[in-house]
Design a protein around this motif. Structure first.
Motif, PDB file in Angstrom:
ATOM      1  N   THR A  75      44.297 -16.197 -22.227  1.00 14.11           N
ATOM      2  CA  THR A  75      43.564 -15.565 -21.129  1.00 14.11           C
ATOM      3  C   THR A  75      43.779 -16.243 -19.781  1.00 14.11           C
ATOM      4  OG1 THR A  75      41.625 -16.911 -21.684  1.00 14.11           O
ATOM      5  CG2 THR A  75      41.766 -14.720 -22.670  1.00 14.11           C
ATOM      6  N   ILE A  80      45.129 -14.308 -16.596  1.00  8.75           N
ATOM      7  CA  ILE A  80      44.310 -13.377 -15.818  1.00  8.75           C
ATOM      8  C   ILE A  80      43.840 -14.037 -14.529  1.00  8.75           C
ATOM      9  CG2 ILE A  80      42.157 -12.052 -15.787  1.00  8.75           C
ATOM     10  CD1 ILE A  80      42.497 -11.639 -18.780  1.00  8.75           C
ATOM     11  N   LEU A 126      44.966 -12.774 -10.803  1.00  7.49           N
ATOM     12  CA  LEU A 126      43.965 -12.303  -9.845  1.00  7.49           C
ATOM     13  C   LEU A 126      44.005 -13.129  -8.558  1.00  7.49           C
ATOM     14  CD1 LEU A 126      40.906 -11.488 -12.143  1.00  7.49           C
ATOM     15  CD2 LEU A 126      42.481  -9.891 -11.034  1.00  7.49           C
ATOM     16  N   GLU A 148      45.958  -3.828 -21.643  1.00  4.18           N
ATOM     17  CA  GLU A 148      45.329  -4.990 -21.010  1.00  4.18           C
ATOM     18  C   GLU A 148      45.179  -4.778 -19.508  1.00  4.18           C
ATOM     19  OE1 GLU A 148      46.114  -9.114 -23.111  1.00  4.18           O
ATOM     20  OE2 GLU A 148      47.988  -8.206 -22.437  1.00  4.18           O
ATOM     21  N   PHE A 149      46.252  -4.304 -18.874  1.00  8.10           N
ATOM     22  CA  PHE A 149      46.210  -4.105 -17.423  1.00  8.10           C
ATOM     23  C   PHE A 149      45.279  -2.950 -17.044  1.00  8.10           C
ATOM     24  CE2 PHE A 149      49.928  -6.781 -17.611  1.00  8.10           C
ATOM     25  CZ  PHE A 149      49.854  -7.499 -16.425  1.00  8.10           C
ATOM     26  N   LEU A 165      41.798  -4.356 -17.327  1.00  8.66           N
ATOM     27  CA  LEU A 165      41.525  -5.278 -16.222  1.00  8.66           C
ATOM     28  C   LEU A 165      41.212  -4.505 -14.951  1.00  8.66           C
ATOM     29  CD1 LEU A 165      41.489  -8.165 -15.068  1.00  8.66           C
ATOM     30  CD2 LEU A 165      43.968  -7.941 -14.678  1.00  8.66           C
ATOM     31  N   ARG A 166      42.027  -3.487 -14.656  1.00  6.08           N
ATOM     32  CA  ARG A 166      41.797  -2.670 -13.466  1.00  6.08           C
ATOM     33  C   ARG A 166      40.422  -1.990 -13.530  1.00  6.08           C
ATOM     34  NH1 ARG A 166      45.715   0.378 -10.620  1.00  6.08           N
ATOM     35  NH2 ARG A 166      47.066   0.406 -12.454  1.00  6.08           N
ATOM     36  N   SER A 203      37.738  -2.736 -15.249  1.00  2.42           N
ATOM     37  CA  SER A 203      36.612  -3.678 -15.196  1.00  2.42           C
ATOM     38  C   SER A 203      36.335  -4.124 -13.768  1.00  2.42           C
ATOM     39  CB  SER A 203      36.912  -4.901 -16.070  1.00  2.42           C
ATOM     40  OG  SER A 203      37.067  -4.527 -17.417  1.00  2.42           O
ATOM     41  N   ILE A 220      47.895  -4.736  -8.571  1.00  2.00           N
ATOM     42  CA  ILE A 220      47.773  -4.764 -10.034  1.00  2.00           C
ATOM     43  C   ILE A 220      48.922  -3.999 -10.674  1.00  2.00           C
ATOM     44  CG2 ILE A 220      46.355  -2.698 -10.409  1.00  2.00           C
ATOM     45  CD1 ILE A 220      45.690  -6.070 -12.071  1.00  2.00           C
TER      46      ILE A 220
END
Length: 342
Positions: free
Chosen positions: A7, A10, A14, A68-69, A72-73, A75, A103
């Protein structure tokens, strides 16, 4: 591998995205980024590229990486939406556009390195497979050599032995091409070791060897004596073998194969000709690539030219030469290689 290691990317990604959003961007730069043409700095791509490569090692597939991406976007945008104030909506809207651009860029970088790592793993596997296949092939060759010494074989048994010998030689060609292909795709390229050689002698030797392997095919050679130059003998023999056997396998069954070698204007010209179904114009450029397979519209069957022509092209270009193809119903098919004489 620990969860923390998985993790950590990430946070790094970011941080890079936040830096990108804080950097001013012109309309032209935005357009370039949307087309994937932005020249990124190494620190901006490191986290995303490492993330993609690591996911291969963890056994992820491309859909899981993409998920995953997307997660992430979603969230971040959901948390962001909860904090938007009416008086700042224009600024937040602009920042959201920049965030989505960033992203997407990280996503594409990660996908690219995921595929590179996957291809590398595949090529290593193919290389190991090719080497491992050589051992049982060698054992069969040895058994055949013993059988050929027997004086008690019937004509039928001799015919079976001859056909199996043909199949073994073909299998050896395929394994050698597979190993060459993995070397090229692992980034090692074709290594050229030049020395002064007589190309006429080498071409005649190759034709004689192939004629012994294919006794039912009439292979003729017309060569000019003493074409000498600095080339890699083993590589050119490999090139000649691939072109001649390609003509045998893809030409009209039983038709002769004509080999020609001469020199003109400081170049050695080596050509191989056969009769048979012509190669369509639309695929002549593609036929030298490593993943070419032609769908034959007349038979609805695939005609796979294999890796041989791709390897031939790499060898020719390694010698600073060129290869050309002509193919018509009337004249047949001819591959011509032009090599500078040094």
């Amino acid at each position: 591998m620990q969860v923390e290691e998985v993790t950590d990317h990430i946070k790094d990604m970011l941080e890079r995205i936040a830096e990108d959003m804080d950097t001013s961007q012109t309309n032209a730069e935005q357009e370039k980024k949307s087309k994937g043409n932005k020249a990124l700095k190494s620190r901006e791509t490191k986290a995303a590229s490492e993330h993609g490569a690591q996911r291969v090692e963890l056994g992820f597939d491309i859909m899981q990486l993409s998920s995953e991406f997307r997660a992430l976007r979603a969230s971040i945008l959901r948390l962001w939406a909860e904090k938007i104030r009416a008086e700042n909506w224009e600024t937040d809207f602009h920042d959201m556009i920049r965030f989505n651009e960033a992203i997407d860029e990280a996503w594409m970088i990660s996908l690219d390195h995921f595929q590179q790592k996957l291809d590398q793993s595949k090529n290593w596997f193919l290389g190991v497979l090719g080497h491992d296949l050589r051992n049982p092939i060698s054992a069969v060759y040895g058994a055949q050599a013993i059988l050929k010494l027997s004086q008690n074989l019937s004509e039928k048994e001799k015919g079976i032995l001859q056909r199996s010998d043909f199949s073994l030689k073909r299998m050896t060609e395929l394994i050698n091409n597979l190993l060459e292909f993995t070397e090229l795709n692992l980034g090692r390229g074709v290594v050229i070791n030049r020395s002064l050689i007589d190309l006429s002698e080498h071409s005649e030797k190759i034709v004689q060897e192939i004629q012994l392997a294919y006794p039912k095919i009439d292979i003729t050679i017309d060569t000019t004596d003493n074409i000498k130059g600095k080339w890699d003998a083993s590589r050119l023999e490999q090139m000649m073998t691939n072109l001649i056997t390609n003509a045998i396998h893809h030409g009209e069954p039983g038709s002769p194969v004509k080999v020609n070698l001469n020199s003109k204007e400081g170049q050695a010209l080596f050509s191989v000709h056969n009769q048979g179904t012509p190669i369509p114009e639309g695929i002549k450029d593609k036929i030298f690539t490593d993943r070419f397979t032609n769908n034959n519209e007349d038979t609805t069957k695939e005609k796979n030219y294999g890796l041989g022509l791709y390897i031939v092209k790499e060898i020719v270009e390694g010698h600073e030469g060129k290869i050309e193809l002509t193919s018509t119903q009337e004249e047949g098919t001819t591959f011509t290689v032009a090599l500078p004489i040094h």
